[in-house]
Design an enzyme around this catalytic site. Structure first.
Site, PDB file in Angstrom:
ATOM      1  N   CYS A  90      22.459  36.021  41.267  1.00 16.27           N
ATOM      2  CA  CYS A  90      22.197  36.601  39.944  1.00 16.27           C
ATOM      3  C   CYS A  90      21.423  37.916  40.066  1.00 16.27           C
ATOM      4  O   CYS A  90      20.418  38.002  40.761  1.00 16.27           O
ATOM      5  CB  CYS A  90      21.412  35.601  39.095  1.00 16.27           C
ATOM      6  SG  CYS A  90      20.949  36.229  37.480  1.00 16.27           S
ATOM      7  N   CYS A  94      -1.231  63.417  40.751  1.00 14.11           N
ATOM      8  CA  CYS A  94      -0.275  63.905  39.760  1.00 14.11           C
ATOM      9  C   CYS A  94       0.137  62.783  38.815  1.00 14.11           C
ATOM     10  O   CYS A  94       0.386  61.648  39.244  1.00 14.11           O
ATOM     11  CB  CYS A  94       0.955  64.488  40.456  1.00 14.11           C
ATOM     12  SG  CYS A  94       2.246  65.085  39.323  1.00 14.11           S
ATOM     13  N   CYS A 121      -6.520  17.438  39.398  1.00 16.06           N
ATOM     14  CA  CYS A 121      -5.218  18.071  39.660  1.00 16.06           C
ATOM     15  C   CYS A 121      -5.121  19.436  38.991  1.00 16.06           C
ATOM     16  O   CYS A 121      -4.622  20.390  39.590  1.00 16.06           O
ATOM     17  CB  CYS A 121      -4.097  17.158  39.171  1.00 16.06           C
ATOM     18  SG  CYS A 121      -3.854  15.673  40.179  1.00 16.06           S
ATOM     19  N   CYS A 163     -15.199  58.222  44.383  1.00 20.59           N
ATOM     20  CA  CYS A 163     -13.806  58.501  44.738  1.00 20.59           C
ATOM     21  C   CYS A 163     -13.430  59.922  44.315  1.00 20.59           C
ATOM     22  O   CYS A 163     -13.378  60.837  45.126  1.00 20.59           O
ATOM     23  CB  CYS A 163     -12.868  57.482  44.106  1.00 20.59           C
ATOM     24  SG  CYS A 163     -11.116  57.737  44.550  1.00 20.59           S
ATOM     25  N   CYS A 210      21.402  48.464  39.251  1.00 19.20           N
ATOM     26  CA  CYS A 210      21.129  49.828  38.783  1.00 19.20           C
ATOM     27  C   CYS A 210      19.648  50.096  38.559  1.00 19.20           C
ATOM     28  O   CYS A 210      19.271  51.242  38.270  1.00 19.20           O
ATOM     29  CB  CYS A 210      21.907  50.114  37.501  1.00 19.20           C
ATOM     30  SG  CYS A 210      21.403  49.111  36.080  1.00 19.20           S
ATOM     31  N   CYS A 233      -8.654  51.974  46.776  1.00 18.98           N
ATOM     32  CA  CYS A 233      -9.295  52.331  45.511  1.00 18.98           C
ATOM     33  C   CYS A 233      -8.704  51.507  44.365  1.00 18.98           C
ATOM     34  O   CYS A 233      -9.395  50.688  43.772  1.00 18.98           O
ATOM     35  CB  CYS A 233      -9.132  53.822  45.215  1.00 18.98           C
ATOM     36  SG  CYS A 233      -9.917  54.324  43.646  1.00 18.98           S
ATOM     37  N   CYS A 242      -2.047   9.785  36.018  1.00 22.59           N
ATOM     38  CA  CYS A 242      -1.822  11.234  36.048  1.00 22.59           C
ATOM     39  C   CYS A 242      -0.405  11.504  36.559  1.00 22.59           C
ATOM     40  O   CYS A 242      -0.004  10.960  37.599  1.00 22.59           O
ATOM     41  CB  CYS A 242      -2.854  11.899  36.959  1.00 22.59           C
ATOM     42  SG  CYS A 242      -2.563  13.660  37.215  1.00 22.59           S
ATOM     43  N   CYS A 296      10.177  47.686  40.865  1.00 22.08           N
ATOM     44  CA  CYS A 296      10.350  47.463  39.435  1.00 22.08           C
ATOM     45  C   CYS A 296      10.423  48.819  38.725  1.00 22.08           C
ATOM     46  O   CYS A 296       9.605  49.699  38.988  1.00 22.08           O
ATOM     47  CB  CYS A 296       9.181  46.632  38.895  1.00 22.08           C
ATOM     48  SG  CYS A 296       9.142  46.493  37.095  1.00 22.08           S
TER      49      CYS A 296
END
Length: 331
Positions: free
Chosen positions: A188, A121, A28, A116, A204, A94, A2, A173
């Site tokens: 980078c 919005c 593995c 719930c 940016c 939630c 392996c 993100c």
């Protein structure tokens, strides 16, 4: 043997994967999948290559039903996060997904989870606010400590400086708003969100293409911050004014280098031979004829390659400088 545990195994201990031809022993792979799913690294790639393992293989290799259910949940969450019309309930504990396609004009959403019913919005993804506009999203509360308000002014200033430094290292993100941490050391700036797969610029925070850092936007591939407006304008003016001279100089150097360099390279290549060549079995006259013919053929082909290189490269560079750069300068 392996390749992961380096232990000899019988042939039946190596399961076949549908995604690639790499082989590892069953134990593995099972341990690798258990760790990957526990750390929410879904989809799971092969331990030897970037190919994603098929869900059928993951279900076959994972022994615990709880891990299989968690794997399915992470796959579903990744698909939902990548969907621009999906919204997540902001209520604590939630995390229910609401499909909100076409709800921009009627932004009042209601969580459909039983028990719930939170209203929030569509635009700002905060609890519903019927009496006012959307408020800006506050900074992440985890970047400041609750005891900061009780500190002395010197300690408070130091804490604010630390919080600011951490805030520069933690951003969201642009597609799924997941928190992403990167040491702001000038490395980078091309980031890839592991949650939704969005490719964006760290400076940016915009989704980018492969030519983002070549555009005159001020964002640099390496660096802690974008160029200032003054520096960007000076660079653009320098490109516009100096482009004819630089392009002419580059073409003037490329033409003789390509025209003369290709015949010289081909002659040396034929003269030196290579693995499996029959140069040792050729006579001196045959070697000379072979070198001469390759050089003459290169002399005929090199002007064509030079003309194509200059004829295509120069218009492309002029189009970029006097098209993209000039338009950006006029904004």
């Amino acid at each position: 043997e392996c390749p992961l545990c380096l232990l000899p195994q019988p042939p039946e201990a190596f399961p076949t994967l549908a995604s690639c031809t790499h082989r590892s022993c069953w134990a593995c792979l099972e341990q690798y999948l258990r760790l990957a799913v526990s750390e929410s690294r879904v989809p799971v790639s092969c331990p030897h290559c970037p190919a994603a393992l098929q869900p059928t293989d993951v279900h076959r290799l994972l022994p615990e039903p709880a891990l299989r259910d968690k794997y399915e949940e992470f796959l579903l969450r990744r698909l939902l996060v990548a969907d621009p019309g999906t919204r997540w309930c902001p209520a604590p504990d939630c995390s229910y997904a609401v499909f909100a396609h076409g709800c921009a004009e009627c932004p009042r959403l209601t969580c459909g989870r039983e028990g719930c019913g939170t209203e929030f919005c569509y635009h700002c993804r905060q609890p519903w606010h019927p009496d006012g506009p959307c408020a800006s999203v506050p900074p992440a509360p985890s970047l400041a400590t609750p005891t900061a308000q009780l500190a002395q002014p010197e300690e408070l200033a130091h804490g604010e400086a630390l919080a600011q430094a951490e805030a520069e290292d933690i951003k969201v993100c642009p597609r799924c708003s997941a928190f992403i941490m990167k040491i702001n050391d000038g490395s980078c700036n091309r980031m890839n969100c592991t949650v939704c797969g969005c490719l964006f610029c760290w400076l940016c925070l915009r989704e980018i293409s492969d030519v983002h850092f070549l555009s005159p936007s001020g964002c640099t591939f390496w660096g802690k911050r974008p160029w200032s407006r003054t520096r960007r304008i000076l660079w653009q003016l320098g490109m516009v004014l100096g482009a004819p001279m630089v392009i002419s100089l580059a073409a003037g150097v490329a033409v003789p280098v390509i025209t003369i360099g290709i015949p010289i390279y081909m002659g040396r290549k034929v003269l030196a031979g290579g693995p499996g060549s029959r140069r040792s079995s050729l006579s001196g006259c045959q070697q000379c004829l072979s070198v001469t013919s390759s050089v003459l053929l290169s002399l005929f082909v090199s002007p064509i390659i030079t003309a194509l290189t200059v004829g295509v490269g120069v218009p492309l560079m002029l189009t970029y400088v006097y098209g993209t750069v000039v338009l950006s300068l006029c904004r």
